[in-house]
Scaffold this motif. Sequence first.
Motif, PDB file in Angstrom:
ATOM      1  N   SER A 124       0.842  -1.187   0.000  1.00 55.72           N
ATOM      2  CA  SER A 124       0.000   0.000   0.000  1.00 55.72           C
ATOM      3  C   SER A 124       0.881   1.241   0.000  1.00 55.72           C
ATOM      4  CB  SER A 124      -0.896  -0.027   1.239  1.00 55.72           C
ATOM      5  OG  SER A 124      -1.387   1.262   1.508  1.00 55.72           O
ATOM      6  N   GLU A 126      -0.600   4.293   0.102  1.00 58.96           N
ATOM      7  CA  GLU A 126      -1.267   5.231   1.009  1.00 58.96           C
ATOM      8  C   GLU A 126      -0.851   4.992   2.467  1.00 58.96           C
ATOM      9  OE1 GLU A 126      -2.706   3.172  -1.100  1.00 58.96           O
ATOM     10  OE2 GLU A 126      -4.430   2.120  -0.254  1.00 58.96           O
ATOM     11  N   TYR A 129       2.531   6.776   2.713  1.00 59.23           N
ATOM     12  CA  TYR A 129       2.683   8.211   2.454  1.00 59.23           C
ATOM     13  C   TYR A 129       1.645   9.108   3.115  1.00 59.23           C
ATOM     14  CZ  TYR A 129       5.668   6.882  -1.618  1.00 59.23           C
ATOM     15  OH  TYR A 129       6.631   6.410  -2.449  1.00 59.23           O
ATOM     16  N   SER A 130       0.500   8.553   3.507  1.00 59.48           N
ATOM     17  CA  SER A 130      -0.621   9.404   3.898  1.00 59.48           C
ATOM     18  C   SER A 130      -0.317  10.359   5.064  1.00 59.48           C
ATOM     19  CB  SER A 130      -1.836   8.543   4.244  1.00 59.48           C
ATOM     20  OG  SER A 130      -2.913   9.360   4.600  1.00 59.48           O
ATOM     21  N   TYR A 143      -3.581  10.060  -1.306  1.00 60.16           N
ATOM     22  CA  TYR A 143      -3.364   8.914  -0.413  1.00 60.16           C
ATOM     23  C   TYR A 143      -4.357   8.889   0.739  1.00 60.16           C
ATOM     24  CZ  TYR A 143       0.867   8.681  -3.168  1.00 60.16           C
ATOM     25  OH  TYR A 143       1.745   8.614  -4.211  1.00 60.16           O
ATOM     26  N   ASN A 147      -7.199   2.951  -3.318  1.00 61.71           N
ATOM     27  CA  ASN A 147      -6.455   3.009  -4.572  1.00 61.71           C
ATOM     28  C   ASN A 147      -7.323   3.223  -5.806  1.00 61.71           C
ATOM     29  OD1 ASN A 147      -4.976   1.429  -6.988  1.00 61.71           O
ATOM     30  ND2 ASN A 147      -3.520   2.483  -5.681  1.00 61.71           N
ATOM     31  N   ARG A 388       6.546   1.543  -0.060  1.00 59.63           N
ATOM     32  CA  ARG A 388       5.205   0.982   0.107  1.00 59.63           C
ATOM     33  C   ARG A 388       5.193   0.286   1.454  1.00 59.63           C
ATOM     34  NH1 ARG A 388       5.103   3.678  -3.937  1.00 59.63           N
ATOM     35  NH2 ARG A 388       4.909   2.903  -6.076  1.00 59.63           N
ATOM     36  N   HIS A 471       1.270   3.447  -9.526  1.00 59.37           N
ATOM     37  CA  HIS A 471       1.566   4.772  -8.957  1.00 59.37           C
ATOM     38  C   HIS A 471       2.442   5.625  -9.865  1.00 59.37           C
ATOM     39  CE1 HIS A 471      -0.527   4.115  -5.220  1.00 59.37           C
ATOM     40  NE2 HIS A 471      -0.059   2.884  -5.245  1.00 59.37           N
TER      41      HIS A 471
END
Length: 534
Positions: A124, A126, A129-130, A143, A147, A388, A471
Amino acid sequence: MSDTTQSTSLVAQIFSYAGIALSYFNALPIAQRVSIIVLAPFVYHIVWQLLYSLRKDRTPLVFSWIPWVGSAIPYGTQPYVFFEKCNKQYGDIFSFLLLGKIMTVYLGPKGHEFIFNAKLAEVSAEAAYSHLTTPVFGKGVIYDVPNNRLMDQKKFVKGALTKEAFKTYVPLFVEEIVKYLKTSPNFKVNEHDSGKINVMVTQPEMTIFTASRTLLGKEMREKLDTDFAYLYNDLDRGFTPLNFVFPNIPSATNKRRDHAQKTISNTYLELIKKRRSENDIQDRDLIDELMKNSTYKDGTKMTDQEIANLLIGVLMGGQHTSAATSAWTLLHLAERPDVQEELYQEQVKVLDNFNRELSYDALEEMPLLNQTLKEVLRLHHPLHSLFRKVIKDMQVPNTSYVVPKDNYVLVSPGYTHLQEKYFPQPHTLNIHRWDNDSQSSYSVGEEIDYGFGSISKGVSSPYLPFGGGRHRCIGEHYAYCQLLTIFSVFIRHFKFRYEKPNGTVPISDFTSMVTLPTGPAYIIWEKRIPGEQL
Ligand code: HEM
Ligand SMILES: *[C@@H]1O[C@H](CO)[C@@H](O)[C@H](O)[C@H]1NC(C)=O
Ligand SMILES: *[C@@H]1O[C@H](CO)[C@@H](O)[C@H](O)[C@H]1NC(C)=O
Ligand SMILES: *[C@@H]1O[C@H](CO)[C@@H](O)[C@H](O)[C@H]1NC(C)=O
Ligand SMILES: *[C@@H]1O[C@H](CO)[C@@H](O)[C@H](O)[C@H]1NC(C)=O
Ligand SMILES: *[C@@H]1O[C@H](CO)[C@@H](O)[C@H](O)[C@H]1NC(C)=O
């Protein structure tokens, strides 16, 4: 004895020793007890690493002395030196501890494939990075959504990044560039024949002016000439690697970041509402495009607030990467008068002694300028590491290794870009290494569509400045268009050099969001034709 029984018996041994140790501990004087308590995490850390390295289903672990921190210092300051050292010692696959997280690195083209093309159920972006991006971009975008929503959002944005759109952007880029050259205190080209610029100041400014004018329109570009511009700086300061670890400490910086996010997105929101109420929706910019086309596949519409946040995300995604590339390109040109001369001859030829107006079509006829950018992106990948989070155990093909859930995987095309094996004399700028290979890296061979258009299915190319897989960057062609225009104008009017006769390109600073030249990075510009008016 199998590996598992080996490590189980080791654990049992440690436990029995622990009982004995505890009774000794209680009998000790206070000073010694304190020092043991202080040392305990270090001992734990070393024992943990020992046990980890005994497991055949785990990748080699880079040894570190400091608990939790792990290899943060060597990795954070000199990632490529760190990778090189680990590569020699352990091969292409290894793990290291980074601020409490286990990072598994897979170097080289096979690593690109393993990570960029990992299954949606296994990794993932997100989750990785979220923390960093959501406070800066805002809710409901990039994010901060599943997805499939991100894939749709990328498709919506691509609607404003077409060839037809670029044809309208090029004259606007030129207008902004000329305006900047006339008014920026470091240039004021109609008043001086030469001057000194800090490329770390000028190139980010040129990037945001040109991007705002084309993607956000005239109104938002004009706001940048007011105090509103400070808000972008506040938002920018909230976009730092530190926020990977501590995204929401109540610092003054984070408060300003949150205020800037609200104010900027509200300003975009007002413009959206104004255009809607006046029924003024055309084909000018990304705002128009998203107002027309932002309904998800399942019929849900993006809210205006989400559109505003997406605008911030897209502008941010392009700003640092393009500005860094622009700065590095100038610094390399200043070192290489031979390349400047070649590029100048290309401008003379393609623009018919400057009787022809610069246009998108003309940019497409400038392979050497294009290859210069391509080569600078090879030497200076703006993002030295991409991550990731592993959400399901991953078997590493052809090995006994399993990367367990909750590890992070790290891919570094920037490291591959600098390997002799793939790019002879990897640290030398050689724009001709691309002479027979200047076509787009967007899609070579078999293609696949994750929902935002066809891209190359395989991602085992050693050259991936724009990533790969679901991505993958959607801004490649926009960035090229913007940078080609800037450098077409620069090369045509100026020569660049260092102040000192033997000045060279500064070393990289890897500690910021993107890999930047260590500043201040000054160069001298000089008009090709003294007295020329722009
Ligand atoms: C020289 C300029 C640029 C470089 C080198 C670059 C590089 C990258 C890379 C490496 C990724 C993949 C990230 C990952 O896999 O974790 C990416 C994704 C992305 N970039 Fe760019 N980029 C550039 C310019 C731009 C521009 C100008 C825009 C917008 C106009 C943009 C928008 C995006 C978006 C929306 C994504 C997708 C993120 C995702 O799907 O997770 N980029 N870029
Ligand atoms: C939205 O954009 C996509 C991709 O650019 C395009 O295929 C589609 O036709 C557009 N839809 C509308 C309603 O404009
Ligand atoms: C695994 O090994 C097979 C057979 O040697 C090879 O064809 C394949 O490319 C390898 N895959 C990876 C990811 O190394
Ligand atoms: C490109 O191809 C030509 C003709 O095949 C060859 O002569 C030249 O050496 C090649 N250039 C590079 C940089 O590989
Ligand atoms: C420049 O090169 C890039 C990447 O190699 C390619 O995608 C693009 O089409 C080329 N030309 C222009 C005008 O962007
Ligand atoms: C190069 O720079 C160094 C230090 O800046 C100076 O000592 C040296 O004389 C210079 N050499 C030439 C050839 O200019």
